[in-house]
Design an enzyme around this catalytic site. Structure first.
Site: not given
Ligand code: PLP
Length: 394
Positions: A73, A183, A204-205, A328
């Site tokens: 983010t 991703q 990283a996560h 939904c």
């Molecule tokens: N971009 C994509 C495509 C994501 O799937 C995600 C998390 O779901 C993010 C950005 C944001 O990642 P972070 O949790 O490291 O801010």
């Protein structure tokens, strides 16, 4: 109770060897790498090794930069706001940004904010399979376009976008190109020496590293203004004491994930395909997107006659972790470009459930998931009057 984790696009478990690698930096190796004494100096080689792991995994040319951030983010905010400050404010005649309509909210919400401040944004829709071709992006380009931001793989559908093609189009026209590759790491081959990408986001996560640490690759000559002012860390591009243990964890996690790319595209793909083939046998389901164009770990399955939260609740009771991003009926259906592109009947309750595997998912877990998922659909449909009514009417 048996537990099966099938929500790896949301976050992944920490790779056990990454945890072991990080441990000393919470204990004896706690120095600040910017300090001039031995405590600071002794951690620097480990940081260099971690950064080297990331450059190697992305095949990034040496003079380029990897900016360490707190998450994807932050990386996405940094690149979009940085380009706004550096280019759009300086030259408002070039204020146009192109993005797909299915970017992560950290892109979409930031673009929304920039639009309120004078940027012009074009959101390019995906087709019924969740894909967007390079020609569609190219046709949105105007002489005002400064940036194209396109995710490498979609978090909901797993659809892999034509990054190489779009990056070359952008390069030819002198347009900056950013990709959110959150991703894609460990799922798709990334070669920054071959694909002309100016900025690339990762976290990283999503690849078995720790939460709360990410990165932004910045090509040489495409430097961005600093958004966090303070000390001289990160060459002055992002102030703040480095999160040493997490950077070291991220470096090893990326090396491990990219090292397991073949396993992802053989073993994990085979498990995903087996799960998908079994779920596709359930009546009134649609699997979103051609699987040849999807990341090997992801399934987005649309189920007629079922409410998303009810399905997740049933799965959770069976110990299965999944997710629904596009739940939904009508309003939220139309709010989600992927689901509205599929063209489901907005009057009929339906949901899309995302199942995402990892290299730690086992064959036994998939067997169990097939059984539990099928049972949950049968149970929920048996108590859904809408589903019974529409089926009789057909
Ligand atoms: N971009 C994509 C495509 C994501 O799937 C995600 C998390 O779901 C993010 C950005 C944001 O990642 P972070 O949790 O490291 O801010």
């Amino acid at each position: 109770m048996k537990r099966v984790y099938l929500d790896n696009n949301a976050t992944t478990k920490l790779d056990p060897i990454v945890k072991v690698k990080m441990q000393p930096f919470f204990e004896e190796l706690y120095g600040n790498p910017n300090s001039l004494h031995q405590y600071g100096m002794e951690v620097r080689p480990y940081l260099n090794e971690a950064m080297g792991n990331m450059y190697d995994a992305l095949n990034a040319p040496d003079p380029d930069d990897i900016l360490i951030t707190s998450c994807a983010t932050e990386s996405n905010n940094t690149v979009l706001k940085g380009i706004f400050f550096k280019h759009i404010l300086a030259n408002p005649t070039k204020n146009h940004i192109i993005a797909t309509a299915v970017e992560h909210p950290s892109i979409l919400e930031t673009l929304h904010f920039l639009a309120q401040n004078g940027a012009e944004i074009t959101y390019v829709d995906v087709d019924a399979s969740g894909y967007v071709c390079a020609e569609r992006i190219a046709s949105a380009i105007t002489d005002k376009t400064i940036l194209i931001s396109m995710m490498w793989a979609n978090n909901e559908t797993g659809m892999i976008f034509p990054i190489d093609e779009v990056a070359h189009i952008a390069q030819e026209l002198g347009i900056l190109f950013h990709t959110d590759a959150v991703q894609a790491i460990g799922k798709v081959k990334i070669d920054l020496s071959a694909t002309p990408i100016d900025y690339l986001t990762f976290s990283a996560h999503k690849f078995h590293g720790p939460k709360g640490i990410g990165g932004l690759y910045v090509k040489k000559g495409k430097e961005l203004p600093n958004l966090l002012h303070g000390g001289e860390q990160m060459g002055g591009y992002r102030a703040g004491t480095l999160n040493v243990a997490y950077i070291i964890g991220m470096g090893l996690a990326m090396k491990q994930s990219v090292g397991h790319l073949d396993k992802m595209n053989s073993d994990v793909r085979a498990l995903r395909d087996r799960l998908e083939d079994a779920l596709a046998l359930i009546p009134d389901t649609i699997i979103v997107g051609d699987r040849a164009h999807r990341t090997a770990n992801t399934i987005l399955i649309s189920l007629r006659g079922i409410e998303g939260e009810a399905m997740l609740w049933d799965l959770n009771r069976a110990g299965i972790a999944a997710s629904t991003g596009s739940a939904c009926a009508s309003e939220s259906l139309h709010a989600n470009p992927v689901m509205s592109a599929i063209g489901e009947d907005p009057e009929l309750a339906h949901t899309a459930i995302r199942l995402s595997l990892s290299r730690f998912t086992t064959s036994e877990e998939i067997d169990y998931a097939i059984e539990a998922f099928t049972h949950a659909v049968q149970r929920l449909r048996s108590i859904s009057s809408t589903y019974a009514y529409t089926n009789e009417a057909e």
